[in-house]
Design a protein around this motif. Structure first.
Motif, short mmCIF file in Angstrom:
data_model
loop_
_atom_site.label_atom_id
_atom_site.label_comp_id
_atom_site.label_asym_id
_atom_site.label_seq_id
_atom_site.Cartn_x
_atom_site.Cartn_y
_atom_site.Cartn_z
N ALA A 1 -115.80 43.32 -13.73
CA ALA A 1 -114.41 43.42 -14.20
C ALA A 1 -114.25 44.55 -15.19
CB ALA A 1 -113.98 42.09 -14.83
N LEU A 2 -115.15 44.62 -16.17
CA LEU A 2 -115.07 45.67 -17.18
C LEU A 2 -115.24 47.05 -16.55
CD1 LEU A 2 -114.71 46.14 -20.22
CD2 LEU A 2 -117.20 46.09 -20.44
N GLY A 3 -116.19 47.15 -15.61
CA GLY A 3 -116.41 48.43 -14.95
C GLY A 3 -115.18 48.91 -14.20
N ILE A 4 -114.53 47.99 -13.49
CA ILE A 4 -113.31 48.35 -12.75
C ILE A 4 -112.21 48.81 -13.69
CG2 ILE A 4 -111.43 47.41 -11.35
CD1 ILE A 4 -113.51 45.58 -10.02
N LEU A 5 -111.99 48.04 -14.76
CA LEU A 5 -110.88 48.34 -15.67
C LEU A 5 -111.12 49.62 -16.46
CD1 LEU A 5 -110.04 44.74 -16.91
CD2 LEU A 5 -108.92 46.07 -15.12
N ALA B 1 -113.04 52.14 -15.44
CA ALA B 1 -112.92 53.23 -14.48
C ALA B 1 -111.46 53.58 -14.21
CB ALA B 1 -113.63 52.84 -13.17
N VAL B 2 -110.63 52.55 -14.07
CA VAL B 2 -109.20 52.76 -13.83
C VAL B 2 -108.55 53.49 -15.01
CG1 VAL B 2 -107.00 51.53 -13.72
CG2 VAL B 2 -108.86 50.88 -12.20
N HIS B 3 -108.85 53.01 -16.21
CA HIS B 3 -108.25 53.59 -17.41
C HIS B 3 -108.67 55.06 -17.58
CE1 HIS B 3 -106.69 53.46 -21.59
NE2 HIS B 3 -107.68 54.29 -21.84
N GLU B 4 -109.97 55.31 -17.49
CA GLU B 4 -110.45 56.67 -17.70
C GLU B 4 -110.04 57.59 -16.56
OE1 GLU B 4 -111.58 57.55 -20.48
OE2 GLU B 4 -111.82 55.52 -21.31
N TRP B 5 -109.93 57.04 -15.34
CA TRP B 5 -109.47 57.87 -14.23
C TRP B 5 -108.05 58.37 -14.49
CZ3 TRP B 5 -105.41 57.40 -10.74
CH2 TRP B 5 -105.43 58.31 -9.66
N GLY B 6 -107.23 57.56 -15.15
CA GLY B 6 -105.88 58.00 -15.50
C GLY B 6 -105.91 59.24 -16.37
N HIS B 7 -106.74 59.21 -17.44
CA HIS B 7 -106.89 60.40 -18.29
C HIS B 7 -107.40 61.59 -17.48
CE1 HIS B 7 -106.07 58.07 -21.83
NE2 HIS B 7 -107.19 57.38 -21.79
N LEU C 1 -120.27 48.80 -21.35
CA LEU C 1 -119.29 48.26 -22.31
C LEU C 1 -118.20 49.26 -22.66
CD1 LEU C 1 -121.71 46.34 -24.72
CD2 LEU C 1 -120.33 45.41 -22.86
N GLY C 2 -117.84 50.08 -21.70
CA GLY C 2 -116.78 51.04 -21.96
C GLY C 2 -116.97 52.27 -21.08
N GLY C 3 -116.40 53.37 -21.50
CA GLY C 3 -116.50 54.62 -20.77
C GLY C 3 -115.68 55.69 -21.47
N TYR C 4 -115.77 56.89 -20.96
CA TYR C 4 -115.02 57.97 -21.61
C TYR C 4 -114.88 59.16 -20.67
CZ TYR C 4 -119.68 59.97 -22.37
OH TYR C 4 -120.96 60.47 -22.19
N VAL C 5 -113.89 60.00 -20.98
CA VAL C 5 -113.72 61.28 -20.31
C VAL C 5 -113.85 62.36 -21.38
CG1 VAL C 5 -112.08 62.79 -19.14
CG2 VAL C 5 -112.22 60.40 -18.48
N LYS C 6 -114.83 63.24 -21.20
CA LYS C 6 -115.04 64.34 -22.15
C LYS C 6 -114.38 65.59 -21.61
CE LYS C 6 -118.50 67.03 -24.63
NZ LYS C 6 -119.94 67.37 -24.77
N ALA D 1 -105.61 41.75 -13.30
CA ALA D 1 -104.27 42.21 -13.65
C ALA D 1 -103.93 41.87 -15.09
CB ALA D 1 -103.25 41.60 -12.69
N LEU D 2 -104.22 40.63 -15.49
CA LEU D 2 -103.92 40.20 -16.85
C LEU D 2 -104.68 41.02 -17.88
CD1 LEU D 2 -102.66 38.17 -18.86
CD2 LEU D 2 -104.63 36.68 -18.44
N ILE D 3 -105.98 41.21 -17.68
CA ILE D 3 -106.79 41.97 -18.64
C ILE D 3 -106.41 43.44 -18.63
CG2 ILE D 3 -109.14 42.59 -19.33
CD1 ILE D 3 -108.38 39.65 -19.73
N SER D 4 -106.06 43.97 -17.46
CA SER D 4 -105.65 45.38 -17.37
C SER D 4 -104.37 45.62 -18.18
CB SER D 4 -105.43 45.77 -15.90
OG SER D 4 -105.26 47.17 -15.77
N VAL D 5 -103.42 44.70 -18.07
CA VAL D 5 -102.19 44.81 -18.87
C VAL D 5 -102.50 44.76 -20.35
CG1 VAL D 5 -100.09 43.57 -19.53
CG2 VAL D 5 -100.58 43.96 -17.13
#
Length: 450
Positions: free
Chosen positions: A14-18, A20-26, A66-71, A384-388
């Motif tokens: 779940a964390l990996g998906i969310l 990845a989705v968030h950082e892909w947006g950036h 436990l997270g991710g980033y876009v440099k 969906a709930l955690i993503s929001v």
């Protein structure tokens, strides 16, 4: 042990998906705005897998999920070659920087719509909000809602199931009154009432909003037939099996499941004779009742759960829609989760909601495990709930979050010049302390609930 591993695996997925989705947006918006992206990482620490594309972006899956980033290329972080200056993040117009930073949370909201859309296409079985009873001297005991009434509206919003009811009840925390509409069993006449909720005290550690108000949802009657026997439990040692019907304990006839629970819980570690109906024959089993500590009190515990009688016709229904209706439903649900999250943050600041309501990574991991165990559609709803919530939290105006960067950029947009770096540095330190404090409270709450 297997349950723990399943929970951890579900949480990591779940964390990996969310993330990845968030950082892909950036990442996606940065590329479209002409910014060079040096690294896209899911996780931190040692790289488990990596590759570099033709534009020079390194994609990494790291060991600590436990997270991710876009440099991105940025003069404020590293030296940038003169020929690469036009591709540096800090050299972009402020509107482009706003778009890049805002893209992460926005994609979180879009992903929630997508997850719910798939959920509604597959179909989610749920239960109509039928009230079996109202507890005496509870907040709702003053209402004229009848037994077997079907709740149709809470406040200004229509409700279809108990999840909808739960959301709308939560939205009324801190208010003085609550408007409720319902129908009788014949579904013909819709009635309404206004409930005074000034005395409502909701403690998430003691139960749900539904229970705290005195509402008792309809549930099928519990039978005396065993549905599940926990491995290595007292019930397992005695020899009880699924589909055994409990007839007598120590010669005393058990009239219902509640009597069985009461008998067992008052006899921790005592020897017991169990008569069960198995395959049409009465079988005598013997052994010792186990024990379990509940809020500091030792109670008898066997380790089995019952089966339930069938739901009445029409009580269960499925949220399943065609493509157009599924999109509409998913958008409405996502919007409600967004507005409710913002409302709860506001009530946290005003004191209407206690900090005891905050949940951290342990609670999220437990939710991931339970929803994944329940099936794909429930896991999609959880995502969906955690993503929001991830999107909303990232928009908070704390300088260490996307919302803090957006605040600085908006100030720059209207003032015509960047916020001084000294001011930004102070903001990052204060924001970091506040975020650490919130996370500490959330983790403390998680541990207290274990």
């Amino acid at each position: 042990m297997l349950e723990f591993l399943w929970t951890v695996a579900s949480f990591v997925i779940a964390l990996g998906i969310l993330v990845a989705v968030h950082e892909w947006g950036h990442f996606w918006v940065a590329r479209r705005c002409g910014v060079k992206v040096e690294k896209f990482s899911i996780g931190f620490g040692k790289a488990l897998w990596k590759r570099t594309d033709k534009l020079g972006t390194e994609y990494v899956v790291a060991a600590i999920p436990l997270g991710g980033y876009v440099k991105m290329l940025d003069e404020r972080v590293d030296e940038v070659a003169e020929e690469d200056l036009p591709y540096a993040f800090n050299r972009q117009h402020v509107l482009k920087r706003i778009a890049i930073v805002a893209a992460g949370p926005i994609v979180n909201f879009l992903f929630a719509i997508f997850a719910l859309f798939i959920m509604y296409l597959i179909g989610l079985e749920t239960v109509k909000p039928v009230v079996a009873d109202i507890k005496p001297e509870s907040v709702f005991s003053q209402s004229n809602i009848s037994k077997n009434a079907i709740i149709t509206q809470v406040g200004d919003r229509k409700v279809a199931d108990w999840e909808d009811v739960n959301y709308e009840l939560i939205s009324h925390i801190g208010k003085d009154v609550m408007n409720i509409k319902w129908t009788e069993a014949n579904h013909v006449i819709e009635r309404s009432t206004v409930v005074n909720i000034e005395a409502w005290q909701f403690d998430p550690d003691k139960g749900s909003p539904i229970a705290s108000l005195g509402l008792v949802p309809f549930r099928p009657a519990v039978s005396k037939i065993i549905g599940y026997v926990q491995p290595d439990s007292a019930a397992d040692a005695i020899g009880l099996r699924p589909n055994d019907k409990i007839l007598r304990l120590d010669g005393t006839t058990m009239e219902n499941w509640e009597q069985i629970v009461g008998y067992v819980s008052s006899r921790a570690n005592q020897f017991v004779k169990v008569d069960v109906l198995r395959g049409g024959e009465t079988v005598r089993l013997e052994g010792s009742i186990g024990q379990k500590e509940v809020e500091g009190i030792v109670k008898g515990y066997m380790g089995f759960t019952p089966t339930f009688e069938a739901w009445p016709a029409g009580m269960l229904f499925t949220h399943q829609y065609g493509v157009v209706d599924a999109v509409t439903k998913a958008m409405d649900k996502t919007w409600r989760m967004m507005t409710l999250s913002v409302e709860m943050l506001g009530k946290l600041l005003t004191g209407d909601v206690s900090v005891k309501n905050l949940s951290g990574p342990i609670a999220i991991a437990q939710g991931a495990g339970m929803s994944a165990s329940s099936g794909l559609v429930y896991f999609l709803g959880f995502l969906a709930l955690i993503s929001v919530n991830l999107g909303i939290i990232n928009l908070l105006p704390l300088p260490v979050l996307d919302g803090g960067h957006l605040l600085y950029f908006v100030i720059e947009l209207f003032s015509g010049r960047p916020v001084p770096e000294s001011v930004q540095e102070i903001g990052f330190k204060v924001g970091g302390v506040l975020l650490l404090l919130l996370m500490s409270i959330a983790i403390f709450n998680d541990i207290a609930r274990l």
